[in-house]
Design a protein around this motif. Structure first.
Motif, PDB file in Angstrom:
ATOM      1  N   MET A  33     -87.301  15.754 -12.084  1.00  0.00           N
ATOM      2  CA  MET A  33     -87.792  13.903 -11.901  1.00  0.00           C
ATOM      3  C   MET A  33     -87.707  13.383 -13.068  1.00  0.00           C
ATOM      4  O   MET A  33     -87.240  12.008 -13.648  1.00  0.00           O
ATOM      5  CB  MET A  33     -88.395  13.434 -11.131  1.00  0.00           C
ATOM      6  N   HIS A  44     -84.271  10.395  -6.995  1.00  0.00           N
ATOM      7  CA  HIS A  44     -85.826  11.272  -7.300  1.00  0.00           C
ATOM      8  C   HIS A  44     -85.954  11.026  -6.104  1.00  0.00           C
ATOM      9  O   HIS A  44     -86.194  12.194  -5.782  1.00  0.00           O
ATOM     10  CB  HIS A  44     -86.860   9.335  -7.792  1.00  0.00           C
ATOM     11  N   LYS A 122     -90.167   6.868  -9.242  1.00  0.00           N
ATOM     12  CA  LYS A 122     -90.105   7.848 -10.414  1.00  0.00           C
ATOM     13  C   LYS A 122     -91.474   8.754 -10.421  1.00  0.00           C
ATOM     14  O   LYS A 122     -91.664   9.894  -9.706  1.00  0.00           O
ATOM     15  CB  LYS A 122     -89.727   7.779 -11.253  1.00  0.00           C
ATOM     16  N   TYR A 125     -92.894   9.717  -7.252  1.00  0.00           N
ATOM     17  CA  TYR A 125     -92.422  11.594  -6.459  1.00  0.00           C
ATOM     18  C   TYR A 125     -92.455  12.202  -7.225  1.00  0.00           C
ATOM     19  O   TYR A 125     -92.758  13.296  -7.485  1.00  0.00           O
ATOM     20  CB  TYR A 125     -90.861  11.414  -6.365  1.00  0.00           C
TER      21      TYR A 125
END
Lengths: 562, 660, 113
Positions: A33, A44, A122, A125
Motif C-alpha cells: 500500500m 488501497h 491510503k 488503510y
C-alpha cells in the motif's frame, strides 16, 4: 523444578509456518500500500481487504487445525534473530491465544467492511493493516522482545487513526491514548530487560528473551519477581484498562473513527488481559498470588464503577466505552481468581466482549453515518423509523447485559462462579454488576429508541442490505456462543489447567500454602443422613479462612469411597 | 411418550424462529394462528408426557440434549427433568398459554406489529418451559432470565408512550436485583455440592449444614421475591400493566410470576433443612404482601391495576403456603390462580376492548347485559378468587389457610382477613363494571388521570393501539362508546377458563385420601419434607365454613357499599391505599434524588479527579518544561558562559581526583 | 612529573617548555574572556579562533614534552574543524549583518527554546 512446560513439536501441518505468514502478511500488505499512489483509494481498500481477509482466513485455518486436547503451544515457528541476546522470531498458539487470534482475524475484516474513511484513504488503510499485524503478533509471540515489539506496534497506528480520522477532540484523545499507554509500556520495557538479564536463561547463563526458557530457568527470586511483575502489571493495567488507569479509554473510544473503535474495543483491550495471563501468571506465579487481592479489588471496583459512570453519560459511545471498563473488570476478576472456571470465564469474557462490543460499535457507526451525532438527547424514537437497526441493537444490548442464551452470560457467569470458589465476597459484590449493567443499557436504549419520533430523527433510514450482511456473522456468533460454547471451552481448558498447575507448583515450591480452589470434596451424591457435609475447601493463601460463612463444622477428612 | 419431552419447549421455539424469519410476511392473522398452534401442540405433547409419566418409576424421568458448559468440574448439560412438579406446571403453562394466544388473535387485531407480538409470546412460552423443565439450576436461570427479557419486550410493546418503555425497564431491572440473589445461590450450591443438577443435589440437601442450606435458600428466595413480586420488589408488577392485556394475563398472572414459587417448591428439602427462621420469614413476607397488596387493590380505579395488586396478593398466599410447609398447596393455588386470574385479566381485556379502551372503573357500569359472555365468565372468576365454594379458589385458598392455622394462628388470622379484603375488592370491581348504572356517557368526574401515576395514564392511552380511537383524557370530553361483546377468538378462551376456574378445585378435596389427587401426585417431590397436617374432617369442615362465611361477608359488605350505597365508599378507599402507601413514590424519589446524585457524584469523580490527575500530569510536564526552557535563551553568550562554567567545574572535579 | 619530562627533552638554552604552556593558557583565557565579554559577532569569532589556536599550541608543546607525535596530529584535526567553523560562522554573520548592520550577539536569539 519439574519441566512442566516442555515445548511441543512444531505442528506445522501442510509444512508451512502458518503463524509467520499470518503475522507478516499484513506487513507485506502495508508495504504494498505504501507503494500505491494516493490517488487510487479503491486500490488501497482492495489491498487492505484482501490482506485482512487472508490473514483472517489463516486464523480460521489455525482454529480448524488446532488439536483440542493439546495443552502446549502449537504451530510453533522459531527463527533466531539476534543471537547474542537469544532473541528469536518465536511464535506459537495455545488454547488461550487461539481464540484471540481468531477474534482478531474476524474483527479486522469486518471493521474494514463496516466503515469507510472520508479522506486520505491510503493512510487509513495502511494504519489499520499495520494494527492488525501488531495484534496478531502480540497474541502469538513467545519471545519477550518480539512481544514488546508487536505491543508497541499497535500503539502508533491507533494514534494516527484517532488523531486524523476521528472527530471531536481527536487530537487530545489520540495524544492521551498514546502517552498513557507508552507510560505503562515504559515500565514493561524496563521489566523485560531486567528480567532477561537477571534470568540469564540462555546457554551458560547468557541473556535470553525466550519466554519459555526464562520460566523454566526459575532464576528469579521472590522479591525480584514481585517488582518485575509490577512493571508488567502497570503496562497491562493501562491497556486493559483497570481502574484507575482507565481514563484514556472513554476519550479514545468516543473520538475514534468507527473502525478504530471496533478494533480498539474488540481486540486491543484484550492485549492487556492476555498479557496478564501469558506474562503475568506464567512468568510470575508467586507475584500473581501475592497481588491477587489488590487486583481483584480493583477489578470489582472497575465493574461497578464503570457501570455507574456509564449510566451518567450523555454520549452513547462514551457510555459503551465505560461499559467496556466494566466488562474488562470481569475479565480481570476471573483471571486473578486463579481457578479453572475463573480463567476459562476470563478468556470467554475476552472473546465475547470483542464480539459484542465490536458489533455495538459497528451499529453506532451506522448511526453516526446517518445522524452525525452520538448525543443521547438528540436521538429519540428510533425503533419506529429503523426497526431492523433497533432489533439488532437489542440483541447486542442483551448480550452485553449478559442475558442467558447469548454469549455474554456464559463468560460472566463462569467468572463469577470461579471467583466465588476462591474469593467469595469479591464475587458476591461483583455480581451486583449485572443489575447495573441492565440499568444503564436499558435506560440508554429507552432514551434513544423508545418514545415518539421527533422531527430531527424522523428521516433516519434503516439499515441497508450491505450493512445487515456485515452484522450477520457477529450476530450468529453471539447466539452460537451463548447456546453452544462447548467447542470454545474445550480448547481453552487444557491450556488453562496447565497454567494453573504451573502456578500452583511454583507457589508450593516457594513454600506458600496455595492450591487451586475447587469444590474438592463436595461430591456427595449418595444421600447422606444427618451428616454435616464437607463444604468446599476454599481459599488461596491470599484470603484468611472464612469458613464461618458456610458451616460451623470443622474440616473432616475425606471419607472412604467419596 | 416421555421421550418426546424435548418437543414441549421445541415447538414454541420453532414458532419463534419461524416468526422471526417470515412473521411480517405471514401477517395477521396467520402469524397468530401459527403461534397458537405451536403452543397448542406443546400442550398436546405435555398431556401425552403426563400420561406417559405414570408408568415411570417415581413418576420421574430425565432427558439430556447436549453438553452446554464444560468448564472443569463445572459441567452443565441442557437436559430436562420431567417429574410430578414440572409435569403439573407444563400442563397449565401450555394450556393457559394456548388459550391466551388464541385470545390475542382477536385482541391484537389491527395492530401494526401483530406478528411481532406473537414472536415475543412464543419466545416467552419457550423460556417458561425451559425454566420449569430444566434439570439444573442454571437452565432454570436461563429460562428465568428469558421470561424476564420477554417480559421487558412485551411490556414495552407499545413503546411510543414513554411510560410503557419505563415500565418495561423497571420490570427488568427490578427482576435483576432478585437475579443477583439467584446467581449467588447457584454459586453456593455448586460450591457445596459440586453439582447443580436437581436430581443430584436436592436429595442430599437435607444433609447439608444448616447455615449452608439457609443461605442457599435465602438467596434463591431473594430471586423469587424479585420474580414473584413480593415486598419489597413488587413495584414492577403494577407498572407492567402498561403492556397489552394478554401479556398481563400470561406473564403476570399465569406463568412468569409463579416462577419464584416454583423454585422454592423445587428446593423444598433444602428449605426444610434451613434454620426455622427462614421459612417463617417467607411465610410472613408472603402474608404481609398479601395483606398489603389487598389494601391497595381496594382503592384502585383502573380495572387492570386492581387485578395487578390482586396478583401480588395471591402470590403472597403462595409464599405463605411455602413458608408453612405446604409445598403442594402452593402449587395447588398456583394452578387455580392461573385459571381464574388469567380469566379475570382476559375478561378485563374483553371489557376494555368492548369499551373502546376505557379502563377506568368509574366510567363503566351495567355491562352485564351488553357483554353477557364476558360478564358471566368474569363472574365465575370473581367467585373463584373470592373463595366462594365450590369454585376452585375456595379449595386452594382454604388449604393454605389450614396449613397456616396448623403453623401459627397469627398467620392464619392475617390470611383470613386478607381473604375478606380479597372478596371485598373483587366484588367492588364486579359491581362497578357489570352492575349498576351505565356511567360511560356521564359528564366526566374529576378525572382519575390526575390521581394516576404517569404509568396509568399512559397505560390507558397505550391500550389505544393502532385500531381504536384514543380515549379522551381531558375532563369534560367524552365520545360515544358502544360497548359490545368481543369476537369468538376472545370469548372462547374465556369460557374454557371459566370452566376450569369453576371445577379445578376438585383435583384436591381435603376430605379423604382418595380425593387428594394433587397432593398424592406431587408426593414424590413435596411429600417427604412438607408439613404434615392431619386434621379430622370435623376441623376441616369448620375451617371451610369459616372461609365461606368470610368470603360471603366480603361480598356482602361490597354489596352494601357499591350496590345499595348504605355505606360510603370513601371509608374503604382512602388515598393512602390508592397511592400504594407511597412506597413507589418513595422509591422513585430515592432513585431520582439521592440515587441519581450518587451516580452523578461518581461521574464527577471520574471526570474531575481521576481524569484531572491524568491531565494534571500532562500539565505538570508542560509547566516544568516551560520553566526549564528558559535556559534556552537563544543567546550565544549565555551558552558560552554555561560551557565555561561547566568546563571549570569539570576541571576542578578532575583535579580532585588526580594523584598529586 | 612535568619536571621529569622536561629534563630529558630540554636543550641547554635556558628555555623551558612550560613557558609555551603558560603562553597557551594566557592566550586561551584572553580568548575565553573575550568571547564572554565582547558583543560583536566578528570579535567573538576571533576569540574562538584564539582559543582554538591556544589549544593547538598546548597540544604541540605537550607532544614535544612527552615525545609523542600525537600532539601534532591532533593539530591537523583542530585546524580543519576551525576552518570549517569559520566558514559557517562567517556565513551566518554576513547574513545577519546584511539585514541589521548594527546587530550584536545579544540581538540574535531566534533559536530560543
Amino acid at each position: 523444578m519439574t519441566n512442566l512446560l516442555a515445548l511441543e513439536e512444531a505442528h506445522t501441518a501442510a509444512g508451512f509456518p502458518v503463524l509467520a505468514v499470518m503475522v507478516l502478511l499484513p506487513l507485506v500488505g502495508a508495504a504494498v500500500m505504501a507503494l500505491i499512489p494516493r490517488t487510487r483509494p479503491d486500490l488501497h481498500r482492495l489491498v487492505a481487504i484482501i490482506t485482512a481477509c487472508s490473514a483472517g482466513a489463516l486464523t480460521l485455518w489455525v482454529l480448524y487445525q488446532f488439536k483440542t486436547n493439546d495443552a502446549g503451544f502449537q504451530f510453533v515457528v522459531s527463527q533466531t534473530w539476534v543471537s547474542s541476546f537469544d532473541i528469536k522470531f518465536y511464535l506459537g498458539v495455545d488454547g488461550i491465544s487461539l481464540f484471540l487470534l481468531v477474534l482478531t482475524g474476524v474483527l479486522f475484516p469486518i471493521a474494514l467492511f463496516a466503515a469507510k474513511p472520508d479522506h486520505d484513504e491510503k493512510g487509513y488503510y495502511l494504519w489499520i493493516t499495520l494494527l492488525m499485524a501488531g495484534c496478531l503478533g502480540v497474541f502469538c509471540a513467545l519471545d519477550l522482545f518480539l512481544f514488546f515489539l508487536f505491543f508497541e506496534l499497535t500503539i502508533v497506528p491507533l494514534y494516527f487513526l484517532i488523531g486524523r480520522w476521528g472527530h471531536g477532540r481527536k487530537v487530545y484523545a489520540a495524544t492521551k491514548f498514546f502517552l498513557f499507554t507508552m507510560f505503562g509500556s515504559a515500565f514493561m520495557l524496563v521489566s523485560i530487560v531486567t528480567l532477561a538479564l537477571l534470568a540469564g536463561a540462555g546457554e551458560n547463563g547468557q541473556t535470553s528473551f525466550d519466554l519459555i526458557k526464562i520460566v523454566e530457568s526459575g532464576a528469579i527470586s521472590q522479591n525480584w519477581g514481585r517488582v518485575l511483575f509490577c512493571g508488567f502489571a502497570i503496562a497491562f493495567m493501562v491497556k486493559t484498562p483497570v481502574f484507575p488507569f482507565h481514563t484514556w479509554l472513554p476519550d479514545a473510544h468516543t473520538e475514534a473513527p468507527t473502525a478504530g473503535s471496533i478494533d480498539l474495543a474488540g481486540v486491543l483491550l484484550k492485549l492487556g488481559t492476555y498479557g496478564f495471563m501469558r506474562y503475568g501468571l506464567y512468568l510470575f506465579p508467586e507475584a500473581t498470588v501475592w497481588a491477587a487481592p489488590v487486583m481483584l479489588t480493583l477489578a470489582t471496583i472497575g465493574i461497578i464503577y464503570g457501570a455507574i459512570v456509564a449510566a451518567m453519560q450523555r454520549n452513547l459511545k462514551r457510555l459503551v466505552a465505560y461499559s467496556s471498563v466494566s466488562h474488562m473488570g470481569f475479565a480481570i476478576l476471573g483471571l486473578f481468581a486463579l481457578t479453572t472456571q475463573g480463567l476459562e470465564g476470563s478468556v470467554l469474557v475476552m472473546i465475547n466482549h470483542g464480539i459484542t462490543t465490536g458489533a455495538m460499535f459497528i451499529l453506532l457507526g451506522f448511526l453516526y453515518s446517518r445522524r452525525h451525532t452520538y448525543d443521547i438527547a438528540s436521538l429519540k424514537g428510533l425503533q419506529t423509523v429503523a426497526p431492523v437497526f433497533a432489533g439488532l441493537f437489542t440483541i447486542v444490548m442483551f448480550s452485553s447485559i449478559g442475558v442467558p442464551g447469548l454469549n455474554g452470560f456464559v463468560g460472566e457467569f463462569l467468572v463469577l462462579l470461579g471467583t466465588f470458589v476462591s474469593h467469595r465476597w469479591w464475587a458476591v459484590v461483583a455480581a451486583t454488576g449485572v443489575i447495573l449493567a441492565a440499568l444503564y443499557m436499558l435506560w440508554a436504549y429507552q432514551r434513544v429508541f423508545h418514545g415518539e419520533v421527533d422531527d430531527a430523527n424522523r428521516d433516519m433510514p434503516d439499515l441497508k442490505l450491505t450493512e445487515r450482511l456485515v452484522m450477520v456473522p457477529l450476530i450468529l456468533l453471539i447466539v452460537f456462543l451463548g447456546v453452544y460454547p462447548k467447542p470454545v471451552l474445550e480448547r481453552i481448558q487444557p491450556s488453562v489447567e496447565r497454567l494453573l498447575v504451573h502456578v500452583e507448583a511454583v507457589n508450593r515450591a516457594a513454600g506458600h500454602d496455595f492450591h487451586i480452589a475447587t469444590t474438592e470434596d463436595g461430591e456427595h451424591l449418595e444421600p447422606v443422613a444427618d451428616e454435616p457435609a464437607n463444604d468446599g475447601e476454599p481459599k488461596t493463601d491470599a484470603e484468611p479462612a472464612a469458613d464461618a460463612e458456610t458451616s460451623g463444622t470443622t474440616q473432616t477428612a475425606p471419607e472412604a469411597g467419596q | 411418550m416421555v421421550s418426546l419431552v424435548w418437543l414441549i419447549p421445541a415447538l414454541p421455539l420453532l414458532g419463534f424462529l419461524l416468526l422471526l424469519a417470515v412473521g411480517p410476511r405471514l401477517g395477521e392473522p396467520i402469524a397468530g394462528w401459527l403461534a397458537t398452534a405451536m403452543v397448542a401442540g406443546s400442550f398436546v405433547v405435555s398431556v401425552l408426557a403426563f400420561i406417559g409419566l405414570h408408568s415411570q418409576p417415581d413418576h420421574t424421568t430425565t432427558f439430556t440434549l447436549f453438553t452446554w458448559i464444560p468448564a472443569g468440574r463445572f459441567n452443565v448439560d441442557v437436559g430436562f427433568l420431567l417429574d410430578p412438579l414440572s409435569s403439573a406446571m407444563i400442563l397449565f403453562i401450555t394450556g393457559v398459554g394456548a388459550l391466551i394466544h388464541l385470545y390475542s388473535i382477536g385482541y391484537m387485531h389491527g395492530d401494526k406489529k401483530f406478528s411481532k407480538f406473537f414472536l415475543y409470546l412464543n419466545l416467552f412460552v419457550f423460556s417458561m418451559l425451559l425454566l420449569v423443565l430444566g434439570d439444573n439450576l442454571l437452565l432454570t436461570f436461563v429460562g428465568w432470565e428469558g421470561v424476564g427479557t420477554c417480559s421487558y419486550l412485551l411490556i414495552s410493546f407499545w413503546f411510543e408512550k414513554p411510560a410503557n418503555a419505563s415500565a418495561g425497564k423497571k420490570a427488568f431491572v427490578t427482576n435483576r436485583v432478585g437475579d443477583w440473589g439467584f446467581m449467588v445461590g447457584i454459586f453456593i450450591t455448586w460450591f457445596t455440592f459440586g453439582t447443580i443438577q436437581y436430581t443430584q443435589f436436592i436429595p442430599v440437601s437435607p444433609g447439608a449444614a444448616t447455615t449452608t442450606a439457609t443461605i442457599i435458600s435465602l438467596m434463591l428466595f431473594i430471586g423469587a421475591v424479585g420474580k414473584s413480586a413480593q415486598i419489597p420488589l413488587y413495584l414492577w408488577l403494577p407498572d407492567a400493566m402498561a403492556g397489552p392485556t394478554p401479556v398481563s394475563a400470561l406473564i403476570h398472572a399465569a406463568t412468569m410470576v409463579t416462577a419464584g414459587v416454583y423454585v422454592m417448591v423445587r428446593i423444598n428439602p433444602m428449605l426444610h433443612a434451613a434454620s426455622p427462621w427462614l421459612p417463617t420469614l417467607i411465610a410472613w413476607v408472603g402474608v404481609i404482601t398479601a395483606l398489603f397488596a389487598a389494601t391497595i387493590a381496594m382503592a384502585q380505579t383502573d380495572i387492570k391495576k386492581v387485578l395487578a395488586y390482586s396478583t401480588v396478593s395471591q402470590l403472597g398466599y403462595m409464599f405463605l403456603a411455602v413458608g408453612v410447609g405446604g409445598y403442594w398447596v402452593a402449587i395447588f393455588h398456583m394452578i387455580t390462580h392461573a385459571f381464574f386470574k388469567a380469566l379475570l385479566f382476559l375478561g378485563a381485556g374483553s371489557v376494555i376492548h368492548g369499551m373502546d379502551d376505557e379502563q377506568d372503573l368509574r366510567r363503566m357500569g351495567g355491562l352485564r347485559k351488553l357483554m353477557p359472555i364476558t360478564a358471566a365468565t368474569f363472574i365465575v372468576g370473581w367467585l373463584a378468587i373470592a373463595g366462594v365454594p365450590p369454585f376452585s379458589g375456595f379449595w386452594s385458598k382454604d388449604e393454605i389457610l389450614t396449613y397456616a392455622f396448623h403453623q401459627n394462628i397469627a398467620l392464619y388470622l392475617v390470611g383470613l382477613f386478607t381473604a375478606l379484603l380479597t372478596a371485598f375488592y373483587m366484588s367492588r370491581q364486579v359491581f362497578l363494571v357489570f352492575y349498576g348504572k351505565a356511567r360511560w356517557n356521564d359528564p366526566a368526574e374529576p378525572s382519575t388521570h390526575e390521581a394516576h401515576s404517569d404509568a396509568e395514564a399512559a397505560a390507558e392511552g397505550a391500550e389505544a393501539g393502532a385500531a381504536a380511537v384514543a380515549t379522551a383524557v381531558d375532563a369534560g370530553e367524552h365520545h360515544e362508546i358502544h360497548p359490545h361483546e368481543s369476537p369468538w377468538t376472545m370469548w372462547v378462551p374465556l369460557v374454557v377458563l371459566a370452566v376450569f376456574a369453576a371445577i379445578a378445585g376438585f383435583i384436591n378435596l381435603p376430605f379423604a385420601d382418595s380425593t387428594k389427587y394433587l397432593e398424592n401426585w406431587l408426593e414424590p417431590v413435596t411429600g417427604r419434607y412438607g408439613a404434615v397436617v392431619d386434621y379430622s374432617n370435623g376441623t376441616i369442615v369448620a375451617l371451610l365454613t369459616i372461609s365461606t362465611i368470610v368470603a360471603l361477608s366480603g361480598i356482602g359488605v361490597a354489596f352494601l357499599v357499591y350496590r345499595r350505597r348504605k355505606l360510603p365508599a370513601a371509608w374503604f378507599e382512602p388515598p393512602l391505599f390508592l397511592q400504594g402507601w407511597h412506597y413507589d413514590a418513595a422509591v422513585s424519589a430515592f432513585m431520582g434524588g439521592p440515587g441519581r446524585a450518587g451516580f452523578n457524584a461518581l461521574s464527577w469523580f471520574d471526570r474531575t479527579i481521576i481524569d484531572g490527575a491524568v491531565n494534571g500530569i500532562g500539565a505538570l510536564a508542560r509547566d516544568t518544561g516551560s520553566i526549564v526552557r528558559r535556559t534556552q535563551s537563544g543567546l550565544v553568550r549565555t551558552y558560552a558562559l554555561a560551557v565555561t562554567i561547566g568546563a571549570v567545574l569539570l576541571m576542578l572535579f578532575v583535579l580532585t581526583r588526580v594523584n598529586w | 612529573m612535568i619536571l621529569a619530562a622536561t629534563s630529558t627533552a630540554v636543550n641547554d638554552s635556558g628555555f623551558q617548555p612550560y613557558w609555551y604552556l603558560i603562553l597557551g593558557a594566557l592566550l586561551f583565557s584572553i580568548g575565553a574572556v573575550g568571547l564572554l565579554v565582547r558583543r560583536n559577532p566578528l570579535v567573538m569569532l576571533m576569540c574562538v579562533e584564539l582559543m582554538l589556536n591556544a589549544v593547538n599550541l598546548t597540544f604541540v608543546t605537550f607532544g614535544t614534552m612527552l615525545n609523542d607525535i600525537g600532539g601534532q596530529v591532533i593539530v591537523f584535526f583542530v585546524l580543519v574543524v576551525a576552518a570549517a567553523e569559520v566558514v559557517v560562522g562567517l556565513g551566518i554573520i554576513v547574513a545577519v549583518m546584511r539585514r541589521r548592520p548594527d546587530a550584536t550577539a545579544d540581538d540574535i536569539s531566534a533559536l530560543r527554546g
